[in-house]
Design an enzyme around this catalytic site. Sequence first.
Site, mmCIF file in Angstrom:
data_model
loop_
_atom_site.group_PDB
_atom_site.id
_atom_site.type_symbol
_atom_site.label_atom_id
_atom_site.label_comp_id
_atom_site.label_asym_id
_atom_site.label_seq_id
_atom_site.Cartn_x
_atom_site.Cartn_y
_atom_site.Cartn_z
ATOM 1 N N ASP A 70 -8.279 -9.226 4.232
ATOM 2 C CA ASP A 70 -8.065 -8.065 5.092
ATOM 3 C C ASP A 70 -9.128 -7.928 6.183
ATOM 4 O O ASP A 70 -9.976 -7.041 6.098
ATOM 5 C CB ASP A 70 -8.041 -6.796 4.212
ATOM 6 C CG ASP A 70 -7.441 -5.605 4.935
ATOM 7 O OD1 ASP A 70 -7.036 -5.764 6.096
ATOM 8 O OD2 ASP A 70 -7.388 -4.517 4.329
ATOM 9 N N LYS A 109 -1.728 -11.637 8.554
ATOM 10 C CA LYS A 109 -3.139 -11.390 8.900
ATOM 11 C C LYS A 109 -3.882 -12.724 8.917
ATOM 12 O O LYS A 109 -3.598 -13.602 8.109
ATOM 13 C CB LYS A 109 -3.792 -10.452 7.887
ATOM 14 C CG LYS A 109 -3.298 -9.029 8.014
ATOM 15 C CD LYS A 109 -4.167 -8.040 7.240
ATOM 16 C CE LYS A 109 -3.588 -6.631 7.389
ATOM 17 N NZ LYS A 109 -4.427 -5.570 6.837
ATOM 18 N N ARG A 112 5.745 -7.820 8.172
ATOM 19 C CA ARG A 112 4.356 -8.118 7.811
ATOM 20 C C ARG A 112 4.246 -8.762 6.423
ATOM 21 O O ARG A 112 4.942 -8.361 5.484
ATOM 22 C CB ARG A 112 3.496 -6.856 7.883
ATOM 23 C CG ARG A 112 3.374 -6.350 9.307
ATOM 24 C CD ARG A 112 2.558 -5.100 9.394
ATOM 25 N NE ARG A 112 1.138 -5.311 9.514
ATOM 26 C CZ ARG A 112 0.219 -4.743 8.753
ATOM 27 N NH1 ARG A 112 0.560 -3.962 7.746
ATOM 28 N NH2 ARG A 112 -1.061 -4.951 8.970
ATOM 29 N N GLU A 160 -12.325 -2.167 12.314
ATOM 30 C CA GLU A 160 -12.422 -1.500 11.012
ATOM 31 C C GLU A 160 -13.578 -2.049 10.165
ATOM 32 O O GLU A 160 -14.370 -1.281 9.619
ATOM 33 C CB GLU A 160 -11.093 -1.660 10.261
ATOM 34 C CG GLU A 160 -11.120 -1.067 8.869
ATOM 35 C CD GLU A 160 -9.786 -1.176 8.140
ATOM 36 O OE1 GLU A 160 -8.832 -1.741 8.716
ATOM 37 O OE2 GLU A 160 -9.717 -0.704 6.995
ATOM 38 N N GLU A 183 0.824 -1.212 0.000
ATOM 39 C CA GLU A 183 0.000 0.000 0.000
ATOM 40 C C GLU A 183 0.859 1.264 0.000
ATOM 41 O O GLU A 183 0.628 2.201 0.755
ATOM 42 C CB GLU A 183 -0.975 -0.017 1.181
ATOM 43 C CG GLU A 183 -1.923 -1.211 1.116
ATOM 44 C CD GLU A 183 -2.974 -1.260 2.221
ATOM 45 O OE1 GLU A 183 -2.727 -0.701 3.295
ATOM 46 O OE2 GLU A 183 -4.035 -1.876 1.994
#
Length: 649
Positions: free
Chosen positions: A348, A343, A302, A376, A269
Amino acid sequence: MNALDPVEVHPAWLPPAAFQALGSRRVLVRGEGLLVETVRAEVARACERHGGAVLSGYESPDLVLTLGGAHEEGFVLANQDGVTEVRAGGQPGMLYGLFHVVRLGEAAFAAGREPEVHRPATRRRMVDHWDNVDAHPVMGQVERGYSGGSLFWADGELRADRARMRSYGRLLAACGVNAIAVNNVNVHTTEAHLLTDRLGDVAAIANELRPYGIRVHLSVSFASPIVLGGLPTADPADEQVRAWWAETTRRVYETIADFGGYVVKADSEGQPGPFAYGRSHADGAKVLAEALAPHGGVVHWRAFVYNHRQDWRDRSTDRARAAYDHFSPLDGQFPENAILQVKHGPIDFQPREPVSPLLTAMPATRLAVEFQATQEYTGQQRHLCYLAPMWSEVLAFSPEVPAAELVAVANAGDDPFWTGHPLAQANLYAFGRLAWSPRMDPLAVLDEWIDLTFVPSSTSDPALLRRTLHAVMDGSWRTYERYTAPLGVGFMVRPGHHYGPDVDGYEYTPWGTYHFADRDGVGVDRTRASGTGFTGQYPPPWAQVYESREQCPDELLLFFHHVPYGHVLHDGSTVIQHIYDTHFAGAEQAAELRQRWESVAGLVAEDVYARVRDRLDEQVRSAAEWRDQINAYFFRKSGVPDAKGRRIP
Ligand code: GCV
């Protein structure tokens, strides 16, 4: 006020009343050291309030906290001849033993209690704050934060309110967390400087958290050698770059001797990373790991790496594949002090995703599973969503998962209730407890949290309160799932802020999060036979189960398959009827939660009652919005009426 006194905000799971059993006893604390002093201060405060006594060694105690055991963080709790003893391996073990006694209350002092051995499942139990030092123009002070401002930073500065940081550390320690990253993984310019000229700020936070056994970690930019060091490159193979990281890290440890390490979001990102130099992520992690190794630090690297500039017309590229495709070939190449942070799902943090196959594909790599306590995609702390049942499902998936360390994106901020929604505190508590003991029953964790937070002796009808809290919280994740995106398809949220429904919001964007609904059907074909081949990333039996439309669990059907609206699910209903039914039911359940909450008026503090009530009002409104948009969308696409004839706008 004593330096260790908690500040005047909501006490969460450590209200003074929770210390009643401990504080009314005669307690002897043996040993020396910073954390032992913390234990002494906790005991002294509890005894002062509840009439007990801190002993100095000669009188006969009810409780002894002492050192002398094998595991630094572990402890043995036993009761002999009416004396309860916590024998801890090290100072952190004594602190955890103390909080265990608090959790048990009177039960800790029951005669003849069988000895219990406690030790954490993993060495590190970590929360990551996505907090910015400078408020970001779009993301604000805390990226994806729904609890007010940051506990650490305000308007470009370290916050003056250090006592609140200390109280936070205390709450974290009481549920077993021992590591914290204090800044966002998206490292902007000001935040990059925390590593060098603003290291003093990080040291100040470390000072507040150290008495509670919590080590501080820092998110760093992979481009630091350029941004901070003035070098022309951040290439991990460059000698000057390696020397820069080594020297910078040496200085960090000179300032903060117990610094935990770095967290890195690279090539993700828009963040810089090793791809720019034709290097692998193992090469990238290595240079930081080497710099940290002499000081005992670790790098959390990550695995959230994917193409966020995808062409939506290209149906062969699959974001779900990305982490596995990038990282599984690198298994065995990461150094010992590098931890690959994955994750829990392949996309996501959606309310329903399969477990990331990468977690089963890296036997020679240290792993951490990343959960998202900040809600989120699960209602942003305006909706009630107890997440521990979801996390427990992930942890039960395969033996590799509970063996990994656990990390949660934090959900706390400077809100008076810490987490915006007072009941969202349970998610932070449960995260710590599951990180300590991954096989704990999430509802047993909830019981612990209820007893601590709403101490039974402080309310006139504890049984009604407990029943109500279970009624509104136990199934809240599934309720949320019912009225949002159906059958695991995910991402029907409003782009940008991700709150509320927008079925096609991401459908024609570069983000790789599509549902492919048309007049005939919906879902993503990720099979080997005709789709993206993602199912092939799983080991047996999951590769076969997910590949097969018939065997695939209903709740993940649209994650793995594109099916006609008339496809019949295991429960006998069609996909389209399931969409209608769950959306009507989910919105109704939200309204029921709201009703149910009224029964605890007067049983919980007025401010907690009112805040939860207001949030539930919004949840009811929003759930109806979700119901109507999703149902209307699929009715218009498919033309299939609701078999039960309900009104669809
Ligand atoms: C910190 C999602 C969020 C981003 C977050 C990112 C990540 O995409 O929307 O805000 O960035 O995950 O986990 O790095």
